[in-house]
Write a protein that holds these residues in place. Structure first.
Motif, PDB file in Angstrom:
ATOM      1  N   ALA A   1       0.845  -1.184   0.000  1.00  0.00           N
ATOM      2  CA  ALA A   1       0.000   0.000   0.000  1.00  0.00           C
ATOM      3  C   ALA A   1       0.886   1.241   0.000  1.00  0.00           C
ATOM      4  N   ALA A   2       0.285   2.382  -0.327  1.00  0.00           N
ATOM      5  CA  ALA A   2       1.053   3.587  -0.597  1.00  0.00           C
ATOM      6  C   ALA A   2       2.015   3.971   0.528  1.00  0.00           C
ATOM      7  N   LEU A   3       1.509   4.083   1.752  1.00  0.00           N
ATOM      8  CA  LEU A   3       2.359   4.535   2.853  1.00  0.00           C
ATOM      9  C   LEU A   3       3.484   3.551   3.125  1.00  0.00           C
ATOM     10  N   SER A   4       3.191   2.273   3.105  1.00  0.00           N
ATOM     11  CA  SER A   4       4.228   1.260   3.326  1.00  0.00           C
ATOM     12  C   SER A   4       5.275   1.307   2.222  1.00  0.00           C
ATOM     13  N   ALA A   5       4.836   1.498   0.976  1.00  0.00           N
ATOM     14  CA  ALA A   5       5.770   1.595  -0.145  1.00  0.00           C
ATOM     15  C   ALA A   5       6.682   2.805   0.018  1.00  0.00           C
ATOM     16  N   VAL A   6       6.119   3.909   0.474  1.00  0.00           N
ATOM     17  CA  VAL A   6       6.912   5.125   0.686  1.00  0.00           C
ATOM     18  C   VAL A   6       8.001   4.882   1.725  1.00  0.00           C
ATOM     19  N   ILE A   7       7.643   4.243   2.825  1.00  0.00           N
ATOM     20  CA  ILE A   7       8.607   4.007   3.899  1.00  0.00           C
ATOM     21  C   ILE A   7       9.686   3.018   3.460  1.00  0.00           C
ATOM     22  N   LEU A   8       9.297   1.976   2.757  1.00  0.00           N
ATOM     23  CA  LEU A   8      10.285   1.031   2.221  1.00  0.00           C
ATOM     24  C   LEU A   8      11.202   1.719   1.214  1.00  0.00           C
ATOM     25  N   ASN A   9      10.622   2.556   0.371  1.00  0.00           N
ATOM     26  CA  ASN A   9      11.406   3.274  -0.624  1.00  0.00           C
ATOM     27  C   ASN A   9      12.408   4.207   0.047  1.00  0.00           C
ATOM     28  N   LYS A  10      11.961   4.852   1.128  1.00  0.00           N
ATOM     29  CA  LYS A  10      12.849   5.748   1.870  1.00  0.00           C
ATOM     30  C   LYS A  10      14.026   4.983   2.454  1.00  0.00           C
ATOM     31  N   ALA A  11      13.763   3.793   3.004  1.00  0.00           N
ATOM     32  CA  ALA A  11      14.837   2.985   3.586  1.00  0.00           C
ATOM     33  C   ALA A  11      15.865   2.597   2.532  1.00  0.00           C
ATOM     34  N   MET A  12      15.387   2.167   1.372  1.00  0.00           N
ATOM     35  CA  MET A  12      16.315   1.764   0.315  1.00  0.00           C
ATOM     36  C   MET A  12      17.047   2.964  -0.281  1.00  0.00           C
ATOM     37  N   SER A  13      16.362   4.112  -0.358  1.00  0.00           N
ATOM     38  CA  SER A  13      17.017   5.333  -0.848  1.00  0.00           C
ATOM     39  C   SER A  13      18.159   5.727   0.077  1.00  0.00           C
ATOM     40  N   LEU A  14      17.939   5.559   1.367  1.00  0.00           N
ATOM     41  CA  LEU A  14      18.975   5.892   2.338  1.00  0.00           C
ATOM     42  C   LEU A  14      20.200   5.005   2.149  1.00  0.00           C
ATOM     43  N   VAL A  15      19.979   3.710   1.932  1.00  0.00           N
ATOM     44  CA  VAL A  15      21.089   2.787   1.701  1.00  0.00           C
ATOM     45  C   VAL A  15      21.866   3.183   0.448  1.00  0.00           C
ATOM     46  N   VAL A  16      21.151   3.488  -0.625  1.00  0.00           N
ATOM     47  CA  VAL A  16      21.789   3.855  -1.891  1.00  0.00           C
ATOM     48  C   VAL A  16      22.594   5.137  -1.729  1.00  0.00           C
ATOM     49  N   VAL A  17      22.054   6.125  -1.031  1.00  0.00           N
ATOM     50  CA  VAL A  17      22.766   7.396  -0.826  1.00  0.00           C
ATOM     51  C   VAL A  17      24.027   7.181   0.008  1.00  0.00           C
ATOM     52  N   LEU A  18      23.933   6.360   1.058  1.00  0.00           N
ATOM     53  CA  LEU A  18      25.103   6.090   1.892  1.00  0.00           C
ATOM     54  C   LEU A  18      26.216   5.416   1.102  1.00  0.00           C
ATOM     55  N   VAL A  19      25.843   4.556   0.148  1.00  0.00           N
ATOM     56  CA  VAL A  19      26.839   3.888  -0.694  1.00  0.00           C
ATOM     57  C   VAL A  19      27.394   4.857  -1.729  1.00  0.00           C
TER      58      VAL A  19
END
Length: 271
Positions: free
Chosen positions: A52-70
């Protein structure tokens, strides 16, 4: 409690190769234009993986954070640290707005009805498509504003970018880079590094807001999914970086913009 929390599957049941492959495909798309690909990942989390939308947003944020840190160490290695450090007032100016915007955006996202959030996400996808087209197909000229106007414009722009990034779960580079070039006259290569420096604390603030209620539970339930897809995204981004320039921008950018627009239509129609 939001409507999304009742709709989301607590744990993804998709196979690891499928999750990794999807992340890699997104990473390649982003890497070919110098971004992390989170704008393309969000509709995939909703349409393919059923979040669902909110869960997808939070998961996307977590993965975006990992990608930015790398990406951050590699990006800082490519651009002289002294050059980035000399532009610290730019990052501070934007952060003055983006940190507040990230908190506000995350607050609004957790309070929105499910149907409203889908429509807001669709509108932001259209904005991302427009930013993608403008950034990669036109020459951005500095607005040459006086300092008294430049600073408040930077704060306002940062606030808007913080809101959009928090609601979509993205790093916001597609909006930050043209803003830095237009408002502050920074070359696009340095602007890319500065955008990461602004994105990282902005994402952490959005995370802090999302963690205040049960919305964050989706991360614990899908930690393996996050790590596999994030690994695929990083691997894909590296491959996409090697493919940078292989497909002409006049072909690639319209295709990617159309993908975003189609995704926006699907999100707007989502029930």
């Amino acid at each position: 409690m939001t409507a999304d929390r009742n709709l989301v599957p607590l744990r993804s049941t998709h196979s690891a190769p499928m999750v990794f492959g999807a992340g890699a495909a997104i990473g390649v798309l982003g890497g070919m234009i110098g971004l992390g690909g989170a704008e393309f990942r969000l509709p995939l989390l909703i349409s393919l993986f059923g979040f669902a939308a909110l869960s997808a947003v939070i998961l996307n944020k977590a993965m975006s954070l990992v990608v930015v840190l790398v990406a951050l160490p590699a990006r800082l290695a490519a651009v002289p640290a002294a050059e980035v450090a000399a532009r610290w007032p730019v990052a501070v100016n934007l952060l003055a707005g983006s940190l507040v915007g990230a908190w506000a955006g995350a607050s609004w996202a957790v309070r929105m009805r499910s149907g409203t959030l889908y429509k807001v996400l669709a509108a932001l996808m259209v904005l991302m498509a427009a930013a993608l087209a403008v950034t990669h197909t036109t020459t951005l000229d500095t607005l040459t504003l006086p300092l008294w106007a430049q600073v408040p414009c930077g704060v306002v722009a940062g606030f808007g970018i913080g809101v959009a990034a928090a609601i979509m779960g993205v790093a916001g580079g597609e909006l930050l880079i043209p803003t830095i070039v237009l408002l502050f006259g920074v070359n696009i290569k340095t602007a890319g590094s500065l955008s990461l420096l602004v994105s990282l604390p902005t994402m952490l603030v959005a995370f802090a807001r999302y963690s205040r209620d049960g919305s964050f539970a989706v991360l614990g339930a899908n930690l393996r999914f996050i790590m596999i897809m994030a690994a695929g995204s990083v691997a894909g981004a590296v491959l996409g970086g090697f493919l940078l320039g292989v497909v002409p921008d006049l072909v690639l950018i319209p295709v990617l913009a159309i993908i975003l627009l189609i995704s926006a239509v699907k999100l707007a129609r989502h029930c």
